[in-house]
Structures are given as C-alpha cells and as structure tokens.
Design an enzyme around this catalytic site. Structure first.
Site, mmCIF file in Angstrom:
data_model
loop_
_atom_site.group_PDB
_atom_site.id
_atom_site.type_symbol
_atom_site.label_atom_id
_atom_site.label_comp_id
_atom_site.label_asym_id
_atom_site.label_seq_id
_atom_site.Cartn_x
_atom_site.Cartn_y
_atom_site.Cartn_z
ATOM 1 N N HIS A 698 57.481 -32.375 -40.753
ATOM 2 C CA HIS A 698 57.266 -33.950 -41.226
ATOM 3 C C HIS A 698 56.443 -34.784 -40.413
ATOM 4 O O HIS A 698 56.436 -36.077 -40.955
ATOM 5 C CB HIS A 698 59.018 -34.454 -41.222
ATOM 6 C CG HIS A 698 59.465 -34.724 -40.015
ATOM 7 N ND1 HIS A 698 60.247 -34.122 -39.095
ATOM 8 C CD2 HIS A 698 59.126 -36.008 -39.347
ATOM 9 C CE1 HIS A 698 60.683 -34.558 -38.191
ATOM 10 N NE2 HIS A 698 60.108 -35.910 -38.033
ATOM 11 N N ASP A 753 61.521 -27.406 -41.899
ATOM 12 C CA ASP A 753 60.662 -28.496 -41.256
ATOM 13 C C ASP A 753 59.852 -27.942 -40.077
ATOM 14 O O ASP A 753 60.396 -28.138 -38.843
ATOM 15 C CB ASP A 753 61.827 -29.650 -40.704
ATOM 16 C CG ASP A 753 60.715 -31.018 -40.111
ATOM 17 O OD1 ASP A 753 59.789 -30.866 -40.373
ATOM 18 O OD2 ASP A 753 61.545 -31.832 -39.644
ATOM 19 N N GLY A 845 60.061 -40.113 -32.259
ATOM 20 C CA GLY A 845 58.948 -39.684 -31.418
ATOM 21 C C GLY A 845 59.385 -38.551 -30.702
ATOM 22 O O GLY A 845 58.353 -38.036 -30.025
ATOM 23 N N SER A 847 60.212 -36.133 -32.454
ATOM 24 C CA SER A 847 60.090 -34.863 -33.582
ATOM 25 C C SER A 847 59.004 -33.919 -33.218
ATOM 26 O O SER A 847 58.012 -34.387 -32.779
ATOM 27 C CB SER A 847 59.655 -35.600 -34.933
ATOM 28 O OG SER A 847 60.997 -36.098 -35.362
ATOM 29 N N GLY A 848 59.184 -32.518 -33.702
ATOM 30 C CA GLY A 848 58.119 -31.782 -33.541
ATOM 31 C C GLY A 848 58.246 -31.187 -32.012
ATOM 32 O O GLY A 848 57.829 -30.109 -31.878
HETATM 33 C C1 4AZ Z 1 62.914 -39.174 -35.667
HETATM 34 O O1 4AZ Z 1 62.903 -39.990 -36.193
HETATM 35 C C2 4AZ Z 1 64.279 -38.459 -35.392
HETATM 36 N N1 4AZ Z 1 68.939 -37.876 -33.684
HETATM 37 C C3 4AZ Z 1 64.089 -37.381 -34.637
HETATM 38 C C4 4AZ Z 1 65.569 -36.947 -34.061
HETATM 39 C C5 4AZ Z 1 66.688 -37.607 -34.480
HETATM 40 C C6 4AZ Z 1 66.731 -38.670 -35.158
HETATM 41 C C7 4AZ Z 1 65.373 -39.260 -35.666
HETATM 42 C C8 4AZ Z 1 68.022 -36.725 -34.009
HETATM 43 O O2 4AZ Z 1 61.951 -38.486 -35.467
#
Ligand code: 4AZ
Length: 897
Positions: A698, A753, A845, A847-848
C-alpha cells in the site's frame, strides 16, 4: 508511531624347589632373593612385601639358603620350608632391634627432608610483590618541569622522594628487609603529589605481614631522623595499594606509555595503537597519563570503543582518578563494544587521570578513540532551590559524575504546600554493591539511601522542605540522576490524576486498566472489575481478551487455569484440545500443526512432509518447529543453518535510555526509511539481503496523481536512526531499481499487503546495516509472544512523524479474538499484534516497516510488515500486520531469497 513503553600370581601357592638352571628364570629368582635380602630388613618376615609379594615367600627364607646364595650363586637358590623356626628365633631379637633402629632413622631422615623441602620450597619461597601509591610532598611547589620524567628537576626530586620512601620502609621490620626497588612514576599538583611503584621480594611466610604493614597508614609515616633538624623532604599521606606485578615491567618498558596535557580551550584526542586501521596488539600494557592545569578537572569521552567481549580474562580499558593504576581509584572498567549513543564520558576529581589498556594473548580488536579536555574545578554542588517546581541533576549529568563528590540540595517550596522529588533517570550503580546497602555512592533523603539503577520514582515530604544528599566515593562512578521537585497540595497531591502510593501521579484512565502503572501496583488494587474484565484470583482485573492467551497476566496464572485441556488431552497452540493419542500421529489434528511439531527427540528425524513441517533442501521434512538458524543442525544436509547471516545486532551494550522509546543507533540495523521525492520519509521497509527490501504494497499505490510505484521517486536510507542525521558517515543512501507489489494486493481490504524492492546497488553490511532473517513459511509466532515494531511514524494518531526511530514491544493476539474486534476484516495474510488496552501501536508512517521476533537463539526474524489499523493505539484496536509466513513463498519467487 504511538509507541509508549516497555574409576602374584594371585592365590598361587609358593613352591619349594631348587633352581639350578642358567635359564632366565634362574636369574630372575636370584635377583628376587637379592631383593628379598634388601627388603627383609624393612618388611617383617611373616608379611610378604606388597607388590613383590607374589614372588617372595610368605614363610620367610633361611640363613642357609642365603649363604648358599651368597657363596655359590651358580648353585642357585634354595627356598626353605616356611617353618624353620628355631633359626629364626635365634636371630630374631637382635635383628628386630636393628630393624627398628633402621626404621626410626629412615623416618627421621624423611621428616627432616620433608621439613627442609617445605621450608625452602613453600614457606620460604620468594614471592614478588608490587605496590603502587602516592604521597604528598609538603615542602615543594609543583613546577611544569615535573611533568617531564626526563627533566633534571624531575630526576632530582624523584631521587629525594625515592630515598624518603626507602627511609620509611627501612624503619619498618616487616617492610624494609624485603624492599627491592622503588620507581617514581609521576608528579602532579597538590604541593607535589608523587606517584610511585615499589617492588618487594618476600618469603612466602612473611607475605601477609608485608601486606598488612603496607596497608597500615601508621607504618608508612615518615619518622624524622632527630639528628636531621631539617629533613630535605617533608612527606605525608603515604598510601600504597597492591598492584599486578606485570606493572613493574611496564614501568621499565615505556614503549606504550603516553603523557598528555590538556590545552586551554582545546580538545585532545588519543587512541589505541594502530586505531582505526589495525587492531591493538596482544599482551599490551598501555597507559595514557592525562593532565590538566592546576584547579581544573578532566572530562574524558570515549568516542568509539570496540574491545574483546567481556569475560574475567578479556582485554579491557580502565580509567583511574589518579596517575597510579590503583583499584580504589578506578572509575570504570570497559570491555566489549558500545553503541555510539552510550554515554562514555567520565570526570576526574583532580587534574589528573590515567587510562590503561590491558590485553591478553589472543583476540585483537579495533580499540578506542578518546578525547579529553579540561574544565574549571567545580566550586560546590547542590545548594538551595526555591519556588513551586524546578529541576536538578548530579554534576555534569548525563556524563558520569565525578568521584569523591558530596552535594546537598535544600529544596523549599511555598509554606502552604508540600514538596516531592521525582527522579526521572536514576543510575547510581557501583559494581558489587547490593542496592540494599548503598555503602558507596548513594542519594540520601531523610535517612533513606537510594542507589543502583531505578526506573522513575518519587519521594514525597509532608512538609514544604526536603533535603537531597548525593555522595560518590573515590571509585566507580555512574551517570547519576536527573530529578525535578514539585510542590503539591497535601489534600490533593495529584490534581486531576490518580496518586500512586509512591507519590507518582498517573492518568485516571490508567487506574484499574489491568496494567501496572504505579511501580507498587497501587493503581490496580481495590478495583471492581468491569464486564470487559476477568477477575484474577489475586483480585486484579485484567481484560477478558488476555484470558487463555498463554500469558500469565494475573501473576498467579489464574487467567490461564480454566483454559487447560482435560487430562489425557493436548492443548494446541491455537487453544484447541485434542486427545493425547492424536499427538504425533502424523495428522494435523490441531489445524495449526502444533500437535505434530517436535515429535521426536532426534533432531534429524524425518517425517512425512506436511504444510506445517520444515522442508530441508534435500526434500526431507523434519518435525522440529522453527529449526531455521537456531544454531543446531536439524536437517541432514544442514540446510536449516544456511544463510543465517542475519537478524543480529553489532552493538552488544545498549544505551540506557529508560522510559523513552527512542531506539539506539544500530539497534534495528535492518530498518530502512523510504523517502519519496520532496516528501521525506513516507514508509518503512526491512533489509533482507544486500539488494532486497521488504515493504508494504500500500506504500506504492497511486495517490493524488503521484505514482508511488515509480522506483525513481524513492530513495532508501539504511543505517539511519535520526532523520535529521541522514548525512552521517554510517548512513547509506540507495536508489531503487524496481518495486514489485503483490499482484493480489487488494487496496480495499489490504489483503496481500506486501512488496519487495530491489536496490540499484548493493549495500555494505556494517555495524548499523544488517539484514533481518526471513522465517520459513512453517515458522510459528505463537499467540502471546512479544514482538518489536519500529518506525518513524506518528507518535499520536493524526500527529507528525518522529525524528528518532521509535520502538515498541507488542503481543501476538489470537486471530479469532482479533477478527471479532476488527469486525471480520482479517484474512489469513494478516496478523494482529498490539496491546489491547491501547497506548502502544504502530501508526501512520510506520507502514512497510518491520515487526520482528527475538527467537531463543537470540536471532531476530521478520514476523510481519506494518499494514493497517483502525486508528492508532486505541483500546481493543490492535494493529494489523502482513503475515510473513503466509507470504514467504511469494518473497522467494520474487527475490530468490
Ligand atoms: C498507516 O496509516 C497506519 N495502528 C499503519 C499502522 C496502523 C495504522 C495506520 C496501526 O500507515
């Protein structure tokens, strides 16, 4: 990221016979008779001599036989009948006296010999003893020339000091006779302080007396010769400490002795021989004598330090608050390697310091680079602190406080209020001192002493005054404390908050939430459990979700008791109960393979391949769970231990940033920061080889007209901890060659993902750049296991990212429970990990980025990739991660790894 915390022929009859032959046997017999002749005087006739007894007669031997033997050896030996008693009686008494005398004489000689051996070899054996110490010369003033040991001034004064010390020794019968040599090693300010080293050769039986005399201050007092009205030198405070004899050799060989004087306003650097291009030598004894001007102190910092890992006999560096390497003035002993953020700054109490590098005969390491400078001597520490609130710290905090320091802070808040002191950081630890005694360095408030390493604690006073006393002795210092004082209203000590019995104030929402927020647990006592909570046998209330999660949350295990399966049944990892007979029957009765894992004690036992059995490269399957890179050969072809250069950190010593969630440099060496052009950090990723990263699909969607799947948009930063230090030499910046997102990625459900990213050029593995281990698709990360998630994401929902890489410890949550909480949004490619009470989570932020597990071998494995969540850090809304094991085959297909 919303991260917060946390083994005679025997029995043969003797035969009478003549033995005339010249055969070998004859000579043997003859010799035996000689043996007997000699032996008969030592052994009673009636008793065969042990050992030779099988050949010697038990009944004795006749004089006749003996004579024959003596007179005509060719005749052979006649062994007489045993009972020739007459002859024996005739000769008996006289012979017995002779025998007795001989025995006594023999015993006496043995005794005397033994005594002589003991005396010369043990009791009187010479022992080399070395003492180092210092004394104060009262009637001299320090001059610069005393710093140079080859100056005429140094040599002259050294001669006089030496002769004074010898006079002192001579006046002591337990010291004088054994003194061999004294060397004056240095002088420093304080009238003049002379540092010396004395060598002694002492008989072992006098060693203890010498030790005692050298330790006795009275025996080291200068007794002035009455005939000399004006002694050349007046000395006092003579102290001596036992030293390692190897130091005497070092005093003669000065090839690794360095003298450095701090220059006003300048930083002076020094390093171990060969640093950084070649490792330090073996069997080294190197000393750096550091000096500063009079009335100054020294601040010494090790910028990098990489020595052999610590053991009792490993290489080490020691810093002394003296120019003599004496244990009572040692400030620190360093070995192993330290993360750059570890505080290695030490302060002296005077204007001298000594740094010693002692190495053993094997293992060479890079060594250290250090810097020092001088500071004006601290006039006083402590003082009076007034006002409603304020802060105070140990001198030079966060550097190691100086030795021999005493400070008192008298704190006074307005008369209508009470005062409390909160210690946010507290490191007052001395090696070997139990925190129950606090006999060396300590903080004292009223009559209670505090020492050791402590997490945040509060000391409250029932008046408006409090006195905080700090004491450090002459040896071993720590980083000290950082504290604040606060005034409070005795009737409402924590306005708007809950007051722990320790005096600490916590948010009201933390009361009875299942988490121990007060160190004494006072926030979880006397609670009425809510519908959402389980009442533990000890009365505590814990979230119902924690029941039967394989974790003893109650402390008394009552939350895990009703979950055990009936007798004769086995509990699967997923909580299911199956009959014991179904365990290891080759069928996956649990549904998660846990009843078929580790079914044989033999590591290499092969089993039929199933979806849950580990497949070796030779195609055979083994039943052991999680055999990869665990340091044990499980597959016949050892393929389970191949490609295991992953999942370890270079730095052993962690920084002691307690209470915060900031990561240390090099703590997560696989963490990657992905920067999108002109946007800065956008997503995290994990390094899995020199050229491949794993991230979340994503992160590479098309968004607001920007095609994030375009590799040229991105830059990967490796070895990064602080986003504002991207130019640091250790940080590696890489362009991206291609981004491969999973074809089945669903941007609505976030199923699949995952993405793999190829770098344009390989990274160089280093102390701060290392790959994470990829788990086999059969790897089990059980429910309740603690995992670590890291990233630069938002620290509060909707908030901005963090500059310093954050870390948080979270738990694997039961898939069924989580699916209920997240309204059936989970797929098999997802796993829930978090803290159900909220407060700890990944966020935007992150993520990944990596979700890692520390396995029993100590190696870390990638368990998941940060994917999504219903907000951040909310109660009962754990974060969702892409399940690596479910996507492992795909990663192999794409990267070959
Ligand atoms: C995001 O938006 C995100 N609470 C990543 C992890 C989580 C929520 C949002 C888990 O990248």
């Amino acid at each position: 990221m919303g991260f917060w915390w946390l083994t005679r022929e025997p029995g043969k009859q003797w035969q009478k016979h003549f033995c005339r032959s010249t055969e070998v046997k004859f000579f043997t017999q003859r010799e035996n008779s000689r043996i007997r002749e000699q032996t008969s005087s030592l052994f009673p006739r009636e008793t065969p001599a042990k050992g030779t007894g099988s050949l010697l007669s038990a009944g004795g031997i006749s004089e006749q036989g003996q004579t024959k033997d003596m007179n005509n050896l060719e005749e052979g030996v006649e062994f007489l009948p045993a009972m020739n008693s007459k002859k024996m009686e005739k000769r008996g008494p006289k012979r017995r006296v002779v025998v007795a005398i001989l025995i006594i004489a023999f015993l006496l000689i043995s005794l005397v010999t033994g005594l002589l051996v003991w005396h010369f070899k043990y009791r009187n054996a010479p022992v080399q003893k070395v003492f180092t110490g210092h004394l104060r010369v009262l009637n001299r003033e320090f001059i610069d020339a005393y710093e140079n040991s080859s100056s005429p001034e140094f040599i002259m004064l050294a001669k006089k000091v030496k002769s004074t010390i010898e006079d002192i020794y001579r006046s002591q019968p337990d010291i004088g006779p054994y003194h061999k040599e004294t060397v004056i090693t240095a002088f420093s300010e304080g009238s003049v302080i002379a540092y010396y080293l004395s060598e002694f050769i002492v008989p072992k039986y006098r060693e203890e007396k010498l030790d005692r005399a050298m330790a006795d201050k009275q025996s080291l007092v200068q007794r002035l010769n009455p005939r000399l009205r004006n002694p050349t030198l007046k000395v006092e405070s003579v102290v001596a400490f036992p030293a390692d004899p190897s130091i005497a050799q070092t005093a003669r060989d000065n090839s690794c002795l360095f003298a450095l004087h701090a220059k006003e306003g300048e930083i002076t650097s020094f390093n171990t021989p060969g640093f950084p291009h070649s490792p330090y030598p073996n069997n080294a004894r190197c000393y750096w004598a550091l000096r500063a001007d009079a009335n100054s102190v020294i601040s010494l910092t090790f910028k990098t330090l990489d020595l052999e890992q610590c053991t009792d006999s490993s290489d080490y560096v020691k810093v002394y608050d003296s120019l003599s390497p004496v244990e009572p003035h040692a400030l620190v002993r360093l070995c192993g390697n330290y993360a750059p953020s570890y505080n290695l700054t030490f302060l002296s109490s005077q204007n001298v310091m000594l740094v010693a590098l002692i190495t053993n005969k094997e293992g060479r390491y890079p060594g250290f680079k250090a810097e020092f400078f001088q500071l004006p001597k601290m006039k006083a520490c402590g003082g009076t602190l007034r006002g409603e609130s304020g802060t105070f710290t140990t001198p030079y905090y966060p550097a190691h406080y100086p030795p021999a320091t005493d400070c008192v802070w008298n704190i006074e808040v307005p008369s209508t209020k009470n005062v409390k002191v909160r210690f946010n950081m507290f490191f007052v630890l001395e090696p070997g001192v139990p925190v129950s005694s606090c006999t060396k360095d300590y903080v004292q408030i009223n009559s209670t002493r505090y020492c050791g390493e402590r997490s945040q604690f509060v000391v409250a006073s029932s008046t408006n005054r409090i006195a905080v006393q700090f004491h450090s002795d002459r040896s071993y210092t720590d980083t000290g404390f950082s504290a604040e004082y606060l005034s409070y209203d005795s009737s409402d000590p924590c306005p708007g908050k809950f007051a722990c019995n320790t005096g600490r104030c916590i948010e009201k929402s933390m009361r009875c939430d299942g988490w121990l927020d007060c160190v004494d647990g006072s926030d979880e006592r006397s609670c009425t459990c809510t519908d959402q909570q389980f009442r533990c046998q000890n009365g505590w209330c814990k979230p119902k979700f924690w029941v039967c999660d394989n974790v003893n949350d109650c402390g008394d295990n009552s939350d895990e008791l009703q979950c055990s399966c009936a007798n004769n049944s086995f509990k699967c990892n997923n909580g299911k109960c199956i009959p014991n007979t179904q365990k290891c029957d080759g069928k996956d009765d649990c549904g998660d393979g846990s009843d078929e894992g580790t079914c044989s004690k033999a590591a290499q036992s092969t089993v039929a391949c199933k979806s849950y059995t580990y497949k070796c490269r030779n195609g055979l399957c083994i039943s052991k769970q999680n055999p990869e890179c665990d340091g044990q050969k499980d597959c016949e072809d050892n393929s389970d231990e191949d490609n295991c250069n992953c999942g370890t950190r270079s730095y052993i010593k962690k920084s002691r940033i307690v209470g915060g969630q900031n990561s240390d440099v090099g703590e997560w060496p696989w963490q990657v920061s992905l920067h999108a052009k002109s946007q800065g950090h956008v997503c995290g990723a994990s390094l899995i080889s020199e050229t491949w990263l794993v991230s979340a699909a994503h992160c590479f969607l098309e968004l607001q007209g920007i095609s994030y799947s375009d590799a040229s948009l991105w830059t990967a930063y490796l070895g990064l901890t602080n986003q504002s230090k991207r130019n640091d030499a250790n940080v590696q910046m890489k362009q991206i060659k291609r981004i491969i997102s999973h074809r089945s990625f669903n941007d609505y459900t976030y199923d699949y993902d995952i993405a793999v990213i190829e770098l344009q050029s390989p990274v160089t593995f280093s102390a701060v750049v290392q790959p994470i281990c990829l788990p086999d698709s059969t790897h089990n990360f059980p429910v309740g296991k603690d995992l670590w998630v890291t990233g630069w994401g938002a620290t509060v929902e909707g908030g901005s990212g963090s500059t310093i890489l954050q870390k948080a410890e979270i738990r694997v949550i039961n898939q069924t429970v989580c699916n209920r909480l997240l309204t059936d949004q989970l797929t098999e490619r997802m796993m829930c990990v978090g803290v159900l009470t909220g407060g700890v989570d990944a966020c935007q932020g992150d993520s990944g980025g990596p979700l890692v597990s520390v396995e029993n071998s100590g190696r870390m494995f990638l368990a998941g990739v940060v994917s999504w969540g219903d907000g951040c850090a909310q109660r009962n809304k754990p974060g969702v991660y892409s399940r690596l094991t479910a996507l492992r085959t795909w990663i192999k297909q794409q990267t070959g790894l």
